[in-house]
Design a protein around this motif. Structure first.
Motif, mmCIF file in Angstrom:
data_model
loop_
_atom_site.group_PDB
_atom_site.id
_atom_site.type_symbol
_atom_site.label_atom_id
_atom_site.label_comp_id
_atom_site.label_asym_id
_atom_site.label_seq_id
_atom_site.Cartn_x
_atom_site.Cartn_y
_atom_site.Cartn_z
ATOM 1 N N ASP A 26 8.958 3.927 -5.457
ATOM 2 C CA ASP A 26 9.126 3.136 -4.246
ATOM 3 C C ASP A 26 10.483 3.431 -3.617
ATOM 4 O OD1 ASP A 26 6.682 1.913 -4.562
ATOM 5 O OD2 ASP A 26 7.496 0.204 -5.650
ATOM 6 N N GLU A 77 0.819 -1.207 0.000
ATOM 7 C CA GLU A 77 0.000 0.000 0.000
ATOM 8 C C GLU A 77 0.859 1.267 0.000
ATOM 9 O OE1 GLU A 77 -2.395 -0.333 3.478
ATOM 10 O OE2 GLU A 77 -2.882 -2.422 3.051
ATOM 11 N N LYS A 78 2.155 1.132 -0.282
ATOM 12 C CA LYS A 78 3.134 2.231 -0.274
ATOM 13 C C LYS A 78 3.242 2.882 1.093
ATOM 14 C CE LYS A 78 3.667 3.437 -5.015
ATOM 15 N NZ LYS A 78 4.167 4.490 -5.857
ATOM 16 N N LYS A 79 3.258 2.062 2.146
ATOM 17 C CA LYS A 79 3.469 2.541 3.506
ATOM 18 C C LYS A 79 4.772 1.923 4.011
ATOM 19 C CE LYS A 79 -1.372 3.065 4.778
ATOM 20 N NZ LYS A 79 -2.418 2.670 5.730
ATOM 21 N N ALA A 112 2.598 11.474 1.322
ATOM 22 C CA ALA A 112 1.205 11.906 1.426
ATOM 23 C C ALA A 112 0.805 12.105 2.887
ATOM 24 C CB ALA A 112 0.284 10.885 0.773
ATOM 25 N N THR A 148 2.588 9.001 -1.996
ATOM 26 C CA THR A 148 1.527 9.273 -2.965
ATOM 27 C C THR A 148 1.541 8.182 -4.038
ATOM 28 O OG1 THR A 148 3.001 10.658 -4.273
ATOM 29 C CG2 THR A 148 1.660 11.765 -2.613
ATOM 30 N N GLU A 149 0.468 8.104 -4.809
ATOM 31 C CA GLU A 149 0.332 7.060 -5.825
ATOM 32 C C GLU A 149 1.369 7.192 -6.934
ATOM 33 O OE1 GLU A 149 -1.633 4.376 -5.830
ATOM 34 O OE2 GLU A 149 -2.293 4.968 -3.831
ATOM 35 N N ASP A 150 1.724 8.425 -7.313
ATOM 36 C CA ASP A 150 2.654 8.617 -8.428
ATOM 37 C C ASP A 150 4.117 8.655 -7.992
ATOM 38 O OD1 ASP A 150 2.234 10.964 -7.066
ATOM 39 O OD2 ASP A 150 2.468 12.236 -8.829
ATOM 40 N N SER A 151 4.409 8.466 -6.723
ATOM 41 C CA SER A 151 5.794 8.518 -6.273
ATOM 42 C C SER A 151 6.488 7.160 -6.465
ATOM 43 C CB SER A 151 5.850 8.961 -4.808
ATOM 44 O OG SER A 151 6.171 7.934 -3.957
ATOM 45 N N GLN A 200 3.252 7.180 4.450
ATOM 46 C CA GLN A 200 2.502 6.761 3.268
ATOM 47 C C GLN A 200 2.881 7.670 2.106
ATOM 48 O OE1 GLN A 200 -1.705 6.450 3.732
ATOM 49 N NE2 GLN A 200 -2.001 5.708 1.658
#
Length: 99
Positions: A92, A25-27, A55, A87-90, A85
């Motif tokens: 990994d 979940e990009k956390k 984010a 953002t979606e466009d960042s 967390q």
């Protein structure tokens, strides 16, 4: 807080089964300086890792555990953890790629 630079804020990543599961979940979970606030943690992560946009930052203070050695009692050090967390466009974070 006296003169803490961004490279002093992030101490080390937390590698546990739960923290590895939430990476989908990009956390990302880090052990941070006890006096660091959310704005300092966000700035440190964005400066340390290229192409990363934060984010949201959640923090938690962990009390030291009580330890006993014979009849002597003591406590381990207090720690502070941060779940960051992205953002979606960042991109990994690369340090977790091979784990």
């Amino acid at each position: 807080m006296a003169n803490v630079q961004y490279y002093d804020v992030i101490l080390k990543p937390v590698i546990t089964e739960k923290s590895m599961n939430i990476m989908a979940e990009k956390k990302y979970t880090f052990l941070v300086h006890p006096e660091a606030n959310k704005a300092m943690i966000k700035e440190a992560v964005e400066k340390m890792f290229d192409g990363v946009k934060v984010a949201k930052v959640n923090t938690m203070n962990c009390e030291g555990k009580t330890k006993r050695r014979g009849m002597t009692f003591g406590k381990t050090a207090k720690t502070k953890k941060a779940i960051v967390q992205l953002t979606e466009d960042s991109k990994d974070i690369e340090i977790f790629a091979g784990l």
